[in-house]
Design a protein around this motif. Structure first.
Motif, short mmCIF file in Angstrom:
data_model
loop_
_atom_site.label_atom_id
_atom_site.label_comp_id
_atom_site.label_asym_id
_atom_site.label_seq_id
_atom_site.Cartn_x
_atom_site.Cartn_y
_atom_site.Cartn_z
N LEU A 148 0.83 -1.20 0.00
CA LEU A 148 0.00 0.00 0.00
C LEU A 148 0.88 1.26 0.00
CD1 LEU A 148 -3.07 0.14 -0.12
CD2 LEU A 148 -3.10 0.49 2.37
N SER A 149 1.97 1.24 0.77
CA SER A 149 2.90 2.37 0.79
C SER A 149 3.47 2.64 -0.60
CB SER A 149 4.06 2.11 1.76
OG SER A 149 3.60 2.05 3.08
N GLU A 150 3.88 1.57 -1.29
CA GLU A 150 4.45 1.72 -2.64
C GLU A 150 3.42 2.34 -3.58
OE1 GLU A 150 5.49 -2.19 -3.92
OE2 GLU A 150 7.04 -2.45 -2.38
N LEU A 151 2.18 1.84 -3.52
CA LEU A 151 1.14 2.34 -4.42
C LEU A 151 0.78 3.79 -4.10
CD1 LEU A 151 -1.18 -0.82 -4.48
CD2 LEU A 151 0.18 0.05 -6.39
N CYS A 152 0.72 4.14 -2.81
CA CYS A 152 0.43 5.53 -2.42
C CYS A 152 1.52 6.48 -2.92
CB CYS A 152 0.31 5.66 -0.90
SG CYS A 152 -1.20 4.94 -0.22
N ALA A 153 2.77 6.04 -2.78
CA ALA A 153 3.89 6.87 -3.25
C ALA A 153 3.79 7.06 -4.77
CB ALA A 153 5.22 6.23 -2.87
N GLY A 154 3.45 5.98 -5.48
CA GLY A 154 3.34 6.04 -6.94
C GLY A 154 2.23 6.96 -7.41
N LEU A 155 1.12 7.00 -6.67
CA LEU A 155 -0.03 7.83 -7.05
C LEU A 155 0.04 9.23 -6.40
CD1 LEU A 155 -2.58 7.46 -8.82
CD2 LEU A 155 -3.82 6.77 -6.77
N GLU A 156 1.05 9.42 -5.54
CA GLU A 156 1.24 10.70 -4.83
C GLU A 156 0.01 11.09 -4.01
OE1 GLU A 156 2.55 13.56 -7.74
OE2 GLU A 156 4.55 12.69 -7.85
N PHE B 42 -6.45 4.40 5.63
CA PHE B 42 -5.10 3.84 5.78
C PHE B 42 -4.07 4.85 5.27
CE2 PHE B 42 -8.10 0.33 5.04
CZ PHE B 42 -7.96 -0.35 6.24
N ALA B 43 -3.07 5.14 6.12
CA ALA B 43 -2.09 6.17 5.77
C ALA B 43 -0.67 5.72 6.10
CB ALA B 43 -2.41 7.46 6.51
N PRO B 44 -0.23 4.61 5.50
CA PRO B 44 1.10 4.09 5.87
C PRO B 44 2.24 5.06 5.57
CG PRO B 44 0.22 2.92 3.95
CD PRO B 44 -0.89 3.75 4.50
N LEU B 45 2.10 5.89 4.54
CA LEU B 45 3.17 6.85 4.22
C LEU B 45 3.32 7.91 5.30
CD1 LEU B 45 3.02 7.71 0.39
CD2 LEU B 45 4.60 6.19 1.60
N LEU B 46 2.25 8.17 6.06
CA LEU B 46 2.31 9.15 7.15
C LEU B 46 2.72 8.48 8.47
CD1 LEU B 46 -0.98 11.19 6.51
CD2 LEU B 46 1.31 11.60 5.60
N GLY B 47 3.01 7.18 8.41
CA GLY B 47 3.36 6.45 9.63
C GLY B 47 2.14 6.05 10.45
N ILE B 48 0.94 6.12 9.82
CA ILE B 48 -0.31 5.76 10.51
C ILE B 48 -0.94 4.60 9.74
CG2 ILE B 48 -2.57 6.59 11.29
CD1 ILE B 48 -1.42 9.46 11.00
N PRO B 49 -0.73 3.35 10.19
CA PRO B 49 -1.32 2.23 9.45
C PRO B 49 -2.82 2.43 9.22
CG PRO B 49 0.16 1.42 11.13
CD PRO B 49 0.05 2.90 11.36
#
Length: 301
Positions: A190-198, A218-225
Protein backbone atom coordinates in the motif's frame (compact mmCIF):
# COMPACT_ATOMS: atom_id res chain seq x y z
CA UNK A 1 6.50 26.56 31.13
CA UNK A 2 7.84 27.02 34.64
CA UNK A 3 8.98 24.42 37.13
CA UNK A 4 5.38 23.39 37.73
CA UNK A 5 5.35 21.62 34.37
CA UNK A 6 3.17 21.93 31.31
CA UNK A 7 -0.63 21.43 31.56
CA UNK A 8 -2.16 19.31 28.79
CA UNK A 9 -5.51 17.75 27.92
CA UNK A 10 -6.35 14.53 26.08
CA UNK A 11 -9.53 14.97 24.02
CA UNK A 12 -11.41 12.44 21.87
CA UNK A 13 -12.73 14.08 18.69
CA UNK A 14 -15.85 12.85 16.85
CA UNK A 15 -16.84 10.89 19.96
CA UNK A 16 -19.78 11.06 22.39
CA UNK A 17 -17.89 9.40 25.27
CA UNK A 18 -14.19 9.01 26.26
CA UNK A 19 -12.43 6.16 24.51
CA UNK A 20 -14.09 6.68 21.12
CA UNK A 21 -13.19 8.68 18.03
CA UNK A 22 -9.71 10.08 17.42
CA UNK A 23 -7.57 11.19 20.39
CA UNK A 24 -5.55 14.40 20.34
CA UNK A 25 -3.34 15.95 23.02
CA UNK A 26 -3.84 19.71 23.46
CA UNK A 27 -1.48 22.27 24.97
CA UNK A 28 -3.62 25.40 25.30
CA UNK A 29 -0.74 27.72 26.23
CA UNK A 30 2.48 27.05 24.30
CA UNK A 31 3.59 30.69 24.09
CA UNK A 32 7.37 30.97 23.88
CA UNK A 33 7.94 27.30 23.02
CA UNK A 34 10.20 26.64 20.05
CA UNK A 35 9.99 23.79 17.55
CA UNK A 36 12.50 21.63 19.43
CA UNK A 37 10.54 21.97 22.68
CA UNK A 38 7.24 21.11 20.96
CA UNK A 39 8.83 18.07 19.38
CA UNK A 40 10.14 17.00 22.80
CA UNK A 41 6.69 17.40 24.37
CA UNK A 42 5.11 15.40 21.52
CA UNK A 43 7.58 12.57 22.15
CA UNK A 44 7.00 12.64 25.93
CA UNK A 45 3.21 12.66 25.65
CA UNK A 46 3.44 9.69 23.27
CA UNK A 47 0.14 10.48 21.54
CA UNK A 48 -0.45 10.18 17.77
CA UNK A 49 -0.74 13.98 17.58
CA UNK A 50 -0.40 17.10 19.73
CA UNK A 51 -1.84 20.56 18.96
CA UNK A 52 -0.04 23.55 20.49
CA UNK A 53 -1.69 26.98 20.79
CA UNK A 54 1.37 29.20 20.30
CA UNK A 55 -0.33 32.62 20.27
CA UNK A 56 -3.76 34.26 20.17
CA UNK A 57 -5.50 37.55 19.71
CA UNK A 58 -9.24 37.92 20.23
CA UNK A 59 -10.92 34.94 18.53
CA UNK A 60 -7.89 34.07 16.38
CA UNK A 61 -5.56 31.30 17.57
CA UNK A 62 -2.22 30.28 16.12
CA UNK A 63 -1.83 26.50 16.18
CA UNK A 64 0.98 24.08 15.36
CA UNK A 65 0.44 20.34 15.02
CA UNK A 66 3.07 17.73 15.89
CA UNK A 67 3.37 13.94 15.76
CA UNK A 68 6.23 12.10 17.49
CA UNK A 69 8.02 12.13 14.12
CA UNK A 70 7.67 15.88 13.44
CA UNK A 71 5.39 18.77 12.47
CA UNK A 72 2.37 18.34 10.19
CA UNK A 73 0.38 21.07 8.42
CA UNK A 74 -3.16 20.26 9.41
CA UNK A 75 -5.34 17.84 11.37
CA UNK A 76 -9.12 17.94 11.09
CA UNK A 77 -9.90 16.07 14.29
CA UNK A 78 -7.52 18.39 16.17
CA UNK A 79 -9.39 21.47 14.91
CA UNK A 80 -12.74 20.10 16.15
CA UNK A 81 -11.31 19.08 19.54
CA UNK A 82 -9.42 22.34 20.02
CA UNK A 83 -12.33 24.64 19.16
CA UNK A 84 -14.70 22.91 21.60
CA UNK A 85 -12.04 22.76 24.33
CA UNK A 86 -11.20 26.49 24.03
CA UNK A 87 -14.92 27.24 24.53
CA UNK A 88 -15.37 24.81 27.41
CA UNK A 89 -12.21 25.87 29.24
CA UNK A 90 -13.33 29.50 29.25
CA UNK A 91 -10.62 30.75 26.89
CA UNK A 92 -13.28 32.18 24.54
CA UNK A 93 -15.79 34.84 25.60
CA UNK A 94 -18.96 33.11 26.83
CA UNK A 95 -21.41 32.27 24.04
CA UNK A 96 -18.86 32.69 21.23
CA UNK A 97 -20.20 31.19 18.00
CA UNK A 98 -17.06 31.48 15.85
CA UNK A 99 -13.28 31.37 16.09
CA UNK A 100 -10.32 31.13 13.72
CA UNK A 101 -7.47 28.63 13.79
CA UNK A 102 -4.32 29.88 12.06
CA UNK A 103 -2.14 27.01 10.87
CA UNK A 104 0.96 26.99 8.67
CA UNK A 105 -0.93 26.89 5.38
CA UNK A 106 -4.13 28.86 6.01
CA UNK A 107 -6.66 30.23 8.49
CA UNK A 108 -9.74 28.07 9.04
CA UNK A 109 -13.00 29.44 10.43
CA UNK A 110 -14.77 27.21 12.98
CA UNK A 111 -18.44 27.52 13.98
CA UNK A 112 -19.58 26.43 17.45
CA UNK A 113 -23.04 24.87 17.87
CA UNK A 114 -24.70 25.07 21.28
CA UNK A 115 -27.20 22.92 23.14
CA UNK A 116 -28.63 25.29 25.71
CA UNK A 117 -25.64 27.19 27.12
CA UNK A 118 -23.09 24.44 26.39
CA UNK A 119 -21.04 24.14 23.19
CA UNK A 120 -21.84 20.69 21.76
CA UNK A 121 -20.32 20.59 18.25
CA UNK A 122 -17.64 22.30 16.21
CA UNK A 123 -17.91 22.72 12.43
CA UNK A 124 -14.69 23.46 10.52
CA UNK A 125 -14.57 24.98 7.05
CA UNK A 126 -12.04 22.72 5.34
CA UNK A 127 -9.61 23.73 2.61
CA UNK A 128 -11.28 24.16 -0.78
CA UNK A 129 -12.00 20.80 -2.47
CA UNK A 130 -9.79 19.79 -5.39
CA UNK A 131 -9.88 16.74 -7.65
CA UNK A 132 -7.49 14.84 -9.88
CA UNK A 133 -8.29 12.64 -12.85
CA UNK A 134 -9.47 9.22 -11.61
CA UNK A 135 -6.75 6.54 -11.59
CA UNK A 136 -6.67 3.88 -14.31
CA UNK A 137 -8.83 0.81 -13.60
CA UNK A 138 -5.64 -1.28 -13.40
CA UNK A 139 -4.46 0.96 -10.54
CA UNK A 140 -7.83 0.62 -8.79
CA UNK A 141 -7.42 -3.17 -9.01
CA UNK A 142 -3.91 -2.97 -7.56
CA UNK A 143 -5.06 -0.86 -4.60
CA UNK A 144 -8.05 -3.14 -4.01
CA UNK A 145 -5.78 -6.19 -3.94
CA UNK A 146 -3.32 -4.44 -1.60
CA UNK A 147 -6.25 -3.83 0.79
CA UNK A 148 -6.89 -7.57 0.81
CA UNK A 149 -9.99 -7.61 -1.42
CA UNK A 150 -10.82 -7.99 -5.10
CA UNK A 151 -12.74 -5.90 -7.60
CA UNK A 152 -15.93 -7.97 -7.27
CA UNK A 153 -16.49 -6.20 -3.94
CA UNK A 154 -16.39 -2.69 -5.47
CA UNK A 155 -19.65 -0.75 -5.76
CA UNK A 156 -20.22 0.19 -9.43
CA UNK A 157 -22.83 2.87 -8.65
CA UNK A 158 -20.63 5.02 -6.39
CA UNK A 159 -17.59 7.09 -7.42
CA UNK A 160 -13.94 6.18 -7.03
CA UNK A 161 -11.33 8.87 -7.40
CA UNK A 162 -8.67 11.14 -5.90
CA UNK A 163 -9.75 14.25 -3.97
CA UNK A 164 -8.29 16.82 -1.56
CA UNK A 165 -9.50 18.93 1.37
CA UNK A 166 -6.18 19.17 3.21
CA UNK A 167 -4.67 15.84 2.12
CA UNK A 168 -4.86 13.94 -1.19
CA UNK A 169 -6.73 10.65 -0.74
CA UNK A 170 -7.91 7.80 -2.97
CA UNK A 171 -11.54 6.81 -2.40
CA UNK A 172 -12.72 3.29 -3.22
CA UNK A 173 -16.42 2.36 -2.89
CA UNK A 174 -17.28 -1.09 -1.51
CA UNK A 175 -20.65 -2.83 -1.71
CA UNK A 176 -21.21 -3.25 2.05
CA UNK A 177 -19.73 -2.10 5.40
CA UNK A 178 -18.92 -5.68 6.46
CA UNK A 179 -16.50 -6.00 3.55
CA UNK A 180 -14.56 -3.01 4.91
CA UNK A 181 -14.16 -4.65 8.30
CA UNK A 182 -12.73 -7.74 6.57
CA UNK A 183 -9.91 -5.76 4.91
CA UNK A 184 -6.40 -6.70 6.00
CA UNK A 185 -4.06 -4.44 4.01
CA UNK A 186 -0.54 -5.27 2.93
CA UNK A 187 0.98 -2.05 4.32
CA UNK A 188 4.26 -2.34 2.45
CA UNK A 189 2.50 -2.74 -0.91
CA UNK A 190 0.00 0.00 0.00
CA UNK A 191 2.90 2.37 0.79
CA UNK A 192 4.45 1.72 -2.64
CA UNK A 193 1.14 2.34 -4.42
CA UNK A 194 0.43 5.53 -2.42
CA UNK A 195 3.89 6.87 -3.25
CA UNK A 196 3.34 6.04 -6.94
CA UNK A 197 -0.03 7.83 -7.05
CA UNK A 198 1.24 10.70 -4.83
CA UNK A 199 -1.53 10.41 -2.24
CA UNK A 200 -1.44 10.50 1.57
CA UNK A 201 -4.25 8.05 2.39
CA UNK A 202 -6.49 5.31 0.97
CA UNK A 203 -10.09 5.68 2.10
CA UNK A 204 -12.40 2.74 1.32
CA UNK A 205 -16.07 3.45 2.03
CA UNK A 206 -19.48 1.77 1.78
CA UNK A 207 -23.09 3.00 1.90
CA UNK A 208 -25.21 2.68 5.03
CA UNK A 209 -28.15 4.73 3.69
CA UNK A 210 -28.87 7.55 1.21
CA UNK A 211 -26.91 10.07 3.30
CA UNK A 212 -24.76 7.89 5.53
CA UNK A 213 -21.56 5.94 4.87
CA UNK A 214 -19.03 3.79 6.69
CA UNK A 215 -15.30 4.24 6.07
CA UNK A 216 -11.79 3.23 7.05
CA UNK A 217 -8.61 5.21 6.36
CA UNK A 218 -5.10 3.84 5.78
CA UNK A 219 -2.09 6.17 5.77
CA UNK A 220 1.10 4.09 5.87
CA UNK A 221 3.17 6.85 4.22
CA UNK A 222 2.31 9.15 7.15
CA UNK A 223 3.36 6.45 9.63
CA UNK A 224 -0.31 5.76 10.51
CA UNK A 225 -1.32 2.23 9.45
CA UNK A 226 -4.99 3.10 10.16
CA UNK A 227 -6.34 6.50 11.16
CA UNK A 228 -9.33 6.02 13.51
CA UNK A 229 -11.68 8.89 12.51
CA UNK A 230 -10.61 11.54 10.00
CA UNK A 231 -11.99 15.02 9.37
CA UNK A 232 -10.11 16.01 6.21
CA UNK A 233 -10.50 12.70 4.34
CA UNK A 234 -14.23 12.46 5.07
CA UNK A 235 -14.70 16.06 3.93
CA UNK A 236 -13.03 15.10 0.63
CA UNK A 237 -15.29 12.02 0.42
CA UNK A 238 -18.29 14.32 0.80
CA UNK A 239 -16.98 16.52 -2.02
CA UNK A 240 -16.46 13.49 -4.28
CA UNK A 241 -19.99 12.18 -3.61
CA UNK A 242 -21.54 15.63 -4.12
CA UNK A 243 -19.66 16.10 -7.39
CA UNK A 244 -20.93 12.71 -8.63
CA UNK A 245 -24.51 13.66 -7.69
CA UNK A 246 -25.16 10.46 -5.73
CA UNK A 247 -26.26 12.16 -2.49
CA UNK A 248 -29.46 14.25 -2.71
CA UNK A 249 -29.13 18.05 -2.52
CA UNK A 250 -31.25 20.01 -0.06
CA UNK A 251 -31.24 23.81 0.06
CA UNK A 252 -28.22 24.06 -2.25
CA UNK A 253 -26.12 21.81 -0.03
CA UNK A 254 -25.30 18.13 0.30
CA UNK A 255 -25.26 16.82 3.88
CA UNK A 256 -23.99 13.40 4.88
CA UNK A 257 -22.67 11.47 7.86
CA UNK A 258 -19.63 9.17 7.89
CA UNK A 259 -19.12 6.54 10.59
CA UNK A 260 -15.55 5.39 11.20
CA UNK A 261 -13.34 3.77 13.84
CA UNK A 262 -15.62 0.82 14.64
CA UNK A 263 -13.14 -1.83 13.52
CA UNK A 264 -10.51 -0.30 15.85
CA UNK A 265 -12.97 -0.19 18.76
CA UNK A 266 -13.07 3.64 18.79
CA UNK A 267 -16.35 4.45 17.01
CA UNK A 268 -16.81 8.01 15.81
CA UNK A 269 -19.03 10.08 13.55
CA UNK A 270 -18.19 12.95 11.18
CA UNK A 271 -20.83 15.28 9.74
CA UNK A 272 -20.04 16.75 6.29
CA UNK A 273 -21.75 19.62 4.46
CA UNK A 274 -20.89 20.56 0.87
CA UNK A 275 -22.12 23.93 -0.41
CA UNK A 276 -22.47 25.07 -4.03
CA UNK A 277 -21.79 28.41 -5.68
CA UNK A 278 -24.67 29.98 -7.69
CA UNK A 279 -22.83 28.75 -10.82
CA UNK A 280 -23.34 25.15 -9.65
CA UNK A 281 -19.66 24.56 -8.81
CA UNK A 282 -18.68 23.03 -5.48
CA UNK A 283 -17.64 25.96 -3.33
CA UNK A 284 -17.04 24.94 0.27
CA UNK A 285 -16.81 21.80 2.38
CA UNK A 286 -17.46 21.77 6.11
CA UNK A 287 -16.87 18.92 8.54
CA UNK A 288 -17.70 18.70 12.20
CA UNK A 289 -18.72 16.73 15.19
CA UNK A 290 -18.49 16.38 18.94
CA UNK A 291 -15.46 16.03 21.22
CA UNK A 292 -15.11 14.90 24.81
CA UNK A 293 -12.39 15.40 27.45
CA UNK A 294 -10.73 12.08 28.31
CA UNK A 295 -7.94 13.14 30.66
CA UNK A 296 -6.00 16.14 31.94
CA UNK A 297 -2.52 16.24 33.37
CA UNK A 298 0.72 18.12 33.86
CA UNK A 299 3.85 17.06 32.00
CA UNK A 300 7.06 17.36 33.99
CA UNK A 301 9.68 18.88 31.73
Amino acid sequence: MGKAGLPYLLVDAFAEAPGGGNRIALVLDARGMDAAQMRQVALKLDQPQVAFVTDWEGLSFEVRYYTPSGEVEFAGHAAVALALTLAREGVLPEGSKKLYLRAASETLPVELVYEGDAPSKAVVRGPAPRFRDPPLWRQVQEFTEALGANERYLHRGLPYGVAFTGLWSLFLPFVAPGLLDDLEPDMERLSELCAGLEIATVHPYAPLGPRSFYARDFAPLLGIPEDPVTGAANAALGALLARAGVVPRWEEAVKLTVLQGHKLGVPGQVEVRVEYAPSGELQRVYFGGTAVLAESGILEL
